[in-house]
Design a protein around this motif. Structure first.
Motif, PDB file in Angstrom:
ATOM      1  N   ALA A  54      -0.969   6.861   8.627  1.00 28.69           N
ATOM      2  CA  ALA A  54      -1.442   6.429   7.345  1.00 28.69           C
ATOM      3  C   ALA A  54      -2.742   7.160   6.899  1.00 28.69           C
ATOM      4  O   ALA A  54      -2.989   7.579   5.842  1.00 28.69           O
ATOM      5  CB  ALA A  54      -1.345   5.037   6.928  1.00 28.69           C
ATOM      6  N   ILE A  59       4.413   4.191   4.866  1.00 24.40           N
ATOM      7  CA  ILE A  59       4.828   4.588   6.253  1.00 24.40           C
ATOM      8  C   ILE A  59       6.082   3.654   6.471  1.00 24.40           C
ATOM      9  O   ILE A  59       5.940   2.341   6.525  1.00 24.40           O
ATOM     10  CB  ILE A  59       3.711   4.238   7.164  1.00 24.40           C
ATOM     11  CG1 ILE A  59       2.543   5.100   6.838  1.00 24.40           C
ATOM     12  CG2 ILE A  59       4.439   4.616   8.649  1.00 24.40           C
ATOM     13  CD1 ILE A  59       2.728   6.372   6.668  1.00 24.40           C
ATOM     14  N   VAL A 103      -1.537   0.831   1.185  1.00 24.55           N
ATOM     15  CA  VAL A 103      -0.681   1.168   2.001  1.00 24.55           C
ATOM     16  C   VAL A 103       0.420   0.270   2.308  1.00 24.55           C
ATOM     17  O   VAL A 103      -0.020  -1.006   2.385  1.00 24.55           O
ATOM     18  CB  VAL A 103      -1.268   1.528   3.680  1.00 24.55           C
ATOM     19  CG1 VAL A 103      -0.307   1.924   4.835  1.00 24.55           C
ATOM     20  CG2 VAL A 103      -2.604   2.749   3.512  1.00 24.55           C
ATOM     21  N   THR A 152       0.352   5.029  -0.198  1.00 23.16           N
ATOM     22  CA  THR A 152       0.913   5.738   1.087  1.00 23.16           C
ATOM     23  C   THR A 152       2.056   4.607   1.667  1.00 23.16           C
ATOM     24  O   THR A 152       1.661   3.682   1.751  1.00 23.16           O
ATOM     25  CB  THR A 152      -0.254   5.927   1.973  1.00 23.16           C
ATOM     26  OG1 THR A 152      -1.088   6.682   1.479  1.00 23.16           O
ATOM     27  CG2 THR A 152       0.270   6.683   3.391  1.00 23.16           C
TER      28      THR A 152
END
Length: 284
Positions: free
Chosen positions: A210, A53, A19, A51
């Motif tokens: 997430a 964010i 992430v 991912t």
């Protein structure tokens, strides 16, 4: 503490990362134009199963931030979700229905209270203050608000800061943000509550998003923050227990000019808690 060198690209830093919590202003764009290499790097990370964010101190809701990104031609597939200090501030306002607010900020930030039960009133009638920025950030500084803040302190009003940033880039200039006003209010003895980086609630919300996108939680050891501010991005990441990639082209660029690496003493002086890595600008 070790010497820090500038990394060539994000690809060298994310083999153990699931992430990315990436800052927007100063990393993805400068308020006027997007940075294509940065956008491409985030997309490449997502293409490989990661991912992204976007985590921002913008004093506007996420959907408003997304509209700005689209205007700057930052494609939706650059990221998975956005979490903003504006969202957290709206949650506070929604949790105090009917209370009257005195709003400090430009008209472009009006989404912060739109649709909520929060009558806008003069300072003398307010229950608390919401600050999203300066009325005119092209010409003003926090000092222009000293007299107003002294009156607010006399009434013991709480100031809700929707953007803890002190300054931010706009093209090749630095402009003052809501954080400058809130910090002055605190110095004057007023109560200021900050929503956004470096405070933990915005990181907690980012990790919730997430987890929703991934279908499972990522260990904090596999999360990397990206940002260009020591005060917000680096401090916030350290406080939340995650590593940070520091982008040196932003508001601290003059401090890194002409440097190829940082010795341990310079690392301590500039950062206190060192980032995991440095980059001039975000690229793959």
């Amino acid at each position: 503490m070790t010497t820090l060198k500038f990394a060539e690209g994000l690809r060298d830093l994310v083999s153990d990362v699931d992430v990315l919590l990436s800052d927007i202003w100063g990393v993805v764009h400068n308020g006027l134009v997007a940075f294509p290499d940065a956008c491409a790097a985030l997309r490449k990370f997502r293409d490989q199963g990661g991912t992204v964010i976007l985590i921002t101190n913008a004093p506007r809701p996420a959907d408003s931030v997304q509209r700005q990104l689209r205007k700057l031609e930052v494609a939706d597939d650059t990221y998975d979700a956005i979490v903003s200090s504006g969202d957290l501030t709206r949650n506070f306002i929604a949790g105090h229905p009917g209370q009257k607010i005195f709003w400090i900020g430009p008209e472009r930030d009006s989404a912060i209270h739109r649709g909520l039960d929060a009558p806008l009133v003069p300072l003398e009638q307010a229950d608390y203050i919401v600050c999203t920025g300066l009325f005119d950030d092209e010409t003003e500084s926090a000092e222009n608000y000293r007299a107003m803040l002294l009156k607010a302190r006399e009434r013991k009003l709480t100031l809700i800061c929707a953007n803890p940033d002190i300054v931010v880039e706009r093209g090749d200039r630095l402009i003052y943000c809501a954080g400058a006003i809130a910090e002055l209010y605190a110095e004057l003895g007023g109560e200021a509550i900050f929503y956004g980086k470096p405070h933990q609630p915005i990181y907690e919300r980012a990790m919730t998003l997430a987890t929703e996108r991934r279908g499972q939680a990522a260990p904090l050891g596999r999360v990397l923050a990206i940002g260009d501010s020591v005060r917000t991005d680096l401090t916030g990441a350290h406080g939340f227990g995650i590593d940070c990639l520091f982008v040196a082209r932003g508001i601290h660029s003059e401090q890194f000019e002409g440097l190829d690496q940082l010795d341990p003493a310079s690392v301590k002086e500039l950062f206190g808690h060192p980032p995991r890595a440095l980059m001039r600008e975000l690229k793959w």
